[in-house]
Motif scaffolding. Structure first.
Motif, PDB file in Angstrom:
ATOM      1  N   VAL A 174       0.856  -1.192   0.000  1.00 11.78           N
ATOM      2  CA  VAL A 174       0.000   0.000   0.000  1.00 11.78           C
ATOM      3  C   VAL A 174       0.892   1.242   0.000  1.00 11.78           C
ATOM      4  CG1 VAL A 174      -1.710   1.317   1.294  1.00 11.78           C
ATOM      5  CG2 VAL A 174      -1.862  -1.188   1.196  1.00 11.78           C
ATOM      6  N   PHE A 175       0.727   2.073  -1.003  1.00 16.87           N
ATOM      7  CA  PHE A 175       1.476   3.328  -1.115  1.00 16.87           C
ATOM      8  C   PHE A 175       0.571   4.542  -0.892  1.00 16.87           C
ATOM      9  CE2 PHE A 175       4.186   0.327  -3.145  1.00 16.87           C
ATOM     10  CZ  PHE A 175       5.477   0.838  -3.137  1.00 16.87           C
ATOM     11  N   LEU A 176      -0.706   4.415  -1.172  1.00 16.87           N
ATOM     12  CA  LEU A 176      -1.615   5.557  -1.149  1.00 16.87           C
ATOM     13  C   LEU A 176      -2.788   5.293  -0.209  1.00 16.87           C
ATOM     14  CD1 LEU A 176      -1.824   6.311  -5.002  1.00 16.87           C
ATOM     15  CD2 LEU A 176      -0.098   7.078  -3.352  1.00 16.87           C
ATOM     16  N   LYS A 177      -3.272   6.390   0.401  1.00 17.66           N
ATOM     17  CA  LYS A 177      -4.447   6.289   1.267  1.00 17.66           C
ATOM     18  C   LYS A 177      -5.292   7.530   1.081  1.00 17.66           C
ATOM     19  CE  LYS A 177      -5.784   5.810   6.140  1.00 17.66           C
ATOM     20  NZ  LYS A 177      -5.271   5.685   7.537  1.00 17.66           N
ATOM     21  N   ARG A 178      -6.573   7.308   0.902  1.00 20.95           N
ATOM     22  CA  ARG A 178      -7.502   8.423   0.756  1.00 20.95           C
ATOM     23  C   ARG A 178      -7.827   9.007   2.125  1.00 20.95           C
ATOM     24  NH1 ARG A 178      -8.817  11.679  -3.518  1.00 20.95           N
ATOM     25  NH2 ARG A 178     -10.877  12.596  -3.193  1.00 20.95           N
ATOM     26  N   GLN A 179      -7.752  10.339   2.240  1.00 17.79           N
ATOM     27  CA  GLN A 179      -8.125  11.023   3.480  1.00 17.79           C
ATOM     28  C   GLN A 179      -8.978  12.228   3.110  1.00 17.79           C
ATOM     29  OE1 GLN A 179      -5.327  13.421   6.146  1.00 17.79           O
ATOM     30  NE2 GLN A 179      -5.496  11.509   7.288  1.00 17.79           N
ATOM     31  N   GLY A 180     -10.293  12.069   3.262  1.00 13.84           N
ATOM     32  CA  GLY A 180     -11.202  13.125   2.845  1.00 13.84           C
ATOM     33  C   GLY A 180     -11.103  13.351   1.346  1.00 13.84           C
ATOM     34  N   LYS A 181     -10.843  14.572   0.934  1.00 16.45           N
ATOM     35  CA  LYS A 181     -10.723  14.891  -0.487  1.00 16.45           C
ATOM     36  C   LYS A 181      -9.282  14.797  -0.988  1.00 16.45           C
ATOM     37  CE  LYS A 181     -14.756  17.963  -0.557  1.00 16.45           C
ATOM     38  NZ  LYS A 181     -15.239  19.336  -0.879  1.00 16.45           N
ATOM     39  N   THR A 182      -8.383  14.415  -0.101  1.00 16.97           N
ATOM     40  CA  THR A 182      -6.961  14.363  -0.436  1.00 16.97           C
ATOM     41  C   THR A 182      -6.483  12.917  -0.440  1.00 16.97           C
ATOM     42  OG1 THR A 182      -6.615  16.504   0.626  1.00 16.97           O
ATOM     43  CG2 THR A 182      -4.655  15.164   0.248  1.00 16.97           C
ATOM     44  N   THR A 183      -5.538  12.615  -1.334  1.00 21.18           N
ATOM     45  CA  THR A 183      -4.867  11.320  -1.300  1.00 21.18           C
ATOM     46  C   THR A 183      -3.465  11.527  -0.763  1.00 21.18           C
ATOM     47  OG1 THR A 183      -6.149  10.466  -3.165  1.00 21.18           O
ATOM     48  CG2 THR A 183      -4.099   9.324  -2.642  1.00 21.18           C
ATOM     49  N   LEU A 184      -3.080  10.698   0.195  1.00 28.23           N
ATOM     50  CA  LEU A 184      -1.772  10.787   0.823  1.00 28.23           C
ATOM     51  C   LEU A 184      -0.893   9.627   0.390  1.00 28.23           C
ATOM     52  CD1 LEU A 184      -2.816  11.572   4.514  1.00 28.23           C
ATOM     53  CD2 LEU A 184      -2.182  13.221   2.735  1.00 28.23           C
ATOM     54  N   TYR A 185       0.384   9.900   0.271  1.00 35.51           N
ATOM     55  CA  TYR A 185       1.393   8.856   0.113  1.00 35.51           C
ATOM     56  C   TYR A 185       1.757   8.373   1.513  1.00 35.51           C
ATOM     57  CZ  TYR A 185       5.769   6.556  -1.207  1.00 35.51           C
ATOM     58  OH  TYR A 185       6.761   5.630  -1.405  1.00 35.51           O
ATOM     59  N   VAL A 186       1.661   7.044   1.761  1.00 35.58           N
ATOM     60  CA  VAL A 186       1.820   6.548   3.130  1.00 35.58           C
ATOM     61  C   VAL A 186       2.898   5.472   3.277  1.00 35.58           C
ATOM     62  CG1 VAL A 186      -0.550   7.124   3.808  1.00 35.58           C
ATOM     63  CG2 VAL A 186      -0.071   4.875   2.786  1.00 35.58           C
ATOM     64  N   ALA A 187       3.644   5.157   2.209  1.00 32.83           N
ATOM     65  CA  ALA A 187       4.702   4.149   2.345  1.00 32.83           C
ATOM     66  C   ALA A 187       5.800   4.686   3.273  1.00 32.83           C
ATOM     67  CB  ALA A 187       5.258   3.773   0.981  1.00 32.83           C
ATOM     68  N   PRO A 188       6.468   3.815   4.039  1.00 36.17           N
ATOM     69  CA  PRO A 188       7.196   4.271   5.233  1.00 36.17           C
ATOM     70  C   PRO A 188       8.444   5.104   4.996  1.00 36.17           C
ATOM     71  CG  PRO A 188       7.490   1.897   4.889  1.00 36.17           C
ATOM     72  CD  PRO A 188       6.411   2.342   3.964  1.00 36.17           C
ATOM     73  N   ARG A 189       9.268   4.786   4.001  1.00 36.05           N
ATOM     74  CA  ARG A 189      10.552   5.479   3.868  1.00 36.05           C
ATOM     75  C   ARG A 189      10.366   6.953   3.513  1.00 36.05           C
ATOM     76  NH1 ARG A 189      15.058   2.595   5.763  1.00 36.05           N
ATOM     77  NH2 ARG A 189      14.797   0.393   5.249  1.00 36.05           N
ATOM     78  N   ALA A 190       9.530   7.229   2.520  1.00 34.30           N
ATOM     79  CA  ALA A 190       9.315   8.628   2.144  1.00 34.30           C
ATOM     80  C   ALA A 190       8.600   9.385   3.254  1.00 34.30           C
ATOM     81  CB  ALA A 190       8.527   8.710   0.839  1.00 34.30           C
ATOM     82  N   VAL A 191       7.664   8.728   3.934  1.00 35.57           N
ATOM     83  CA  VAL A 191       6.964   9.399   5.031  1.00 35.57           C
ATOM     84  C   VAL A 191       7.939   9.730   6.154  1.00 35.57           C
ATOM     85  CG1 VAL A 191       5.211   9.109   6.822  1.00 35.57           C
ATOM     86  CG2 VAL A 191       4.698   8.459   4.465  1.00 35.57           C
ATOM     87  N   ALA A 192       8.872   8.824   6.447  1.00 34.25           N
ATOM     88  CA  ALA A 192       9.881   9.104   7.469  1.00 34.25           C
ATOM     89  C   ALA A 192      10.731  10.311   7.073  1.00 34.25           C
ATOM     90  CB  ALA A 192      10.763   7.877   7.693  1.00 34.25           C
ATOM     91  N   ALA A 193      11.084  10.402   5.796  1.00 33.96           N
ATOM     92  CA  ALA A 193      11.854  11.555   5.321  1.00 33.96           C
ATOM     93  C   ALA A 193      11.036  12.837   5.449  1.00 33.96           C
ATOM     94  CB  ALA A 193      12.272  11.330   3.871  1.00 33.96           C
ATOM     95  N   PHE A 194       9.752  12.754   5.142  1.00 32.19           N
ATOM     96  CA  PHE A 194       8.855  13.907   5.254  1.00 32.19           C
ATOM     97  C   PHE A 194       8.803  14.402   6.695  1.00 32.19           C
ATOM     98  CE2 PHE A 194       4.292  15.403   5.548  1.00 32.19           C
ATOM     99  CZ  PHE A 194       4.431  16.521   4.736  1.00 32.19           C
ATOM    100  N   ARG A 195       8.685  13.487   7.635  1.00 32.18           N
ATOM    101  CA  ARG A 195       8.602  13.877   9.045  1.00 32.18           C
ATOM    102  C   ARG A 195       9.942  14.409   9.545  1.00 32.18           C
ATOM    103  NH1 ARG A 195       4.800   8.713  10.595  1.00 32.18           N
ATOM    104  NH2 ARG A 195       2.833   9.649   9.907  1.00 32.18           N
ATOM    105  N   ALA A 196      11.041  13.834   9.047  1.00 36.36           N
ATOM    106  CA  ALA A 196      12.357  14.334   9.441  1.00 36.36           C
ATOM    107  C   ALA A 196      12.571  15.771   8.972  1.00 36.36           C
ATOM    108  CB  ALA A 196      13.452  13.438   8.872  1.00 36.36           C
ATOM    109  N   LEU A 197      11.885  16.136   7.891  1.00 39.72           N
ATOM    110  CA  LEU A 197      11.960  17.512   7.384  1.00 39.72           C
ATOM    111  C   LEU A 197      10.966  18.450   8.065  1.00 39.72           C
ATOM    112  CD1 LEU A 197      12.313  16.654   3.588  1.00 39.72           C
ATOM    113  CD2 LEU A 197      14.043  17.807   4.990  1.00 39.72           C
TER     114      LEU A 197
END
Length: 318
Positions: A174-197
């Motif tokens: 699973v790479f994508l998840k729908r949240q309301g009207k937005t789709t989020l990328y949820v795979a772990p490595r990129a999300v970890a980089a996003f949070r580190a930023l």
């Protein structure tokens, strides 16, 4: 919009690819991209930009390319592509120069995927022939880096239906998840980089096409949906995109991520680039006087080899 993604990946048939996914049968080769040009001939400057983009993107990958023997009929992935036969030891990318819609510089996508890893075997990039000769080399280089990343699967292999290997296996990650009207990328490595930023939330917001980071979230990042608004420069390949490559299954050269910060508030408006003389700046002093950001990188306006004494791709480093 500067770049586009023609979604969807044509899954091949097992009979058309012989030897795919046989781990250990042959030694893996270092990762590389082999460009095969099709369509209208390219002038020297854009052609060299395409080849340099292939080298730059290849250098992001630390994992090897799994050799595979193929026998792909003409037009198997996309109409107009030639047959592809023999043993591949690098990712083959057909680069076609032809007429696209006026709002596109280029499109890129992977074709058949290895069994087991679901990573691309070959792919295609279409470059818009209209106005291509008028584009600065830097813009061609930036565009091709963006499209080669699409061929590797960033933005093009995030939806489950796209990840079908040559034998018909389907990847259920699973790479994508729908949240309301937005789709989020949820795979772990990129999300970890996003949070580190400093990013917050359950994932990374995506553009409506689901193949690019949302422009308002990352502004000029190379895989942003807004990257086309930032021209005359090489947009950064950030830890987000390297994380997305890791999520797909590549090992990456983490040290090659460009310096990058998430925006605070609205995205900055790009200032007009400094005027650059034909052939590059005469000296580093002239580059400074013009207001160019130093050092100048190979491929950027104003760079020329005569200013790069050690040949490392950076001019006017001091």
């Amino acid at each position: 919009m500067k770049t586009g993604w023609r979604g969807g990946v044509m899954a091949g048939v097992l009979a058309a690819l012989l030897g795919a996914g046989q781990a250990g049968a042959v030694a893996a080769e270092p990762f590389g991209i082999e460009v095969r040009f099709l369509g209208a001939p390219l002038e020297a400057a854009p052609r060299s930009a395409v080849n340099e983009a292939a080298r730059r993107v290849s250098a992001l990958i630390a994992s090897p390319f799994e050799p595979v023997r193929v026998d792909v009929p003409a037009g198997e992935c996309d109409r107009g592509l030639p047959a592809l036969r023999g043993r591949l030891t690098r990712l083959v990318v057909f680069v076609r120069v032809n007429r696209l819609d006026d709002d596109l510089y280029a499109t890129g996508m992977p074709c058949d995927l290895h069994d087991g890893s679901f990573l691309p075997i070959y792919g295609v990039v279409d470059l818009n022939s209209a106005g291509l000769s008028d584009l600065p080399r830097t813009d061609v280089l930036d565009t091709m880096i963006h499209e080669f990343l699409h061929v590797l699967g960033v933005g093009t292999l995030w939806e489950r239906d796209a990840r079908v290997s040559v034998s018909g296996e389907q990847d259920d990650r699973v790479f994508l998840k729908r949240q309301g009207k937005t789709t989020l990328y949820v795979a772990p490595r990129a999300v970890a980089a996003f949070r580190a930023l400093g990013g917050r939330g359950a994932g990374i917001p995506l553009d409506p096409d689901l193949g690019h980071w949302a422009g308002g979230a990352v502004c000029s990042e190379v895989l942003s949906g807004s990257s086309g608004a930032y021209t005359g420069r090489l947009n950064p390949v950030s830890p987000l995109t390297l994380g997305a490559l890791e999520d797909l299954g590549y090992r990456v050269q983490a040290g090659r991520a460009a310096p990058f910060r998430l925006p605070v508030g609205a995205c900055p408006v790009q200032a007009d680039p400094p005027a650059v003389p034909a052939g590059g700046f005469a000296s580093c002093a002239a580059a400074r006087a013009a207001g160019a950001a130093l050092p100048l990188r190979r491929g950027q306006p104003g760079y020329r080899p005569g200013l790069d004494g050690d040949g490392d791709g950076l001019a006017c480093e001091r």
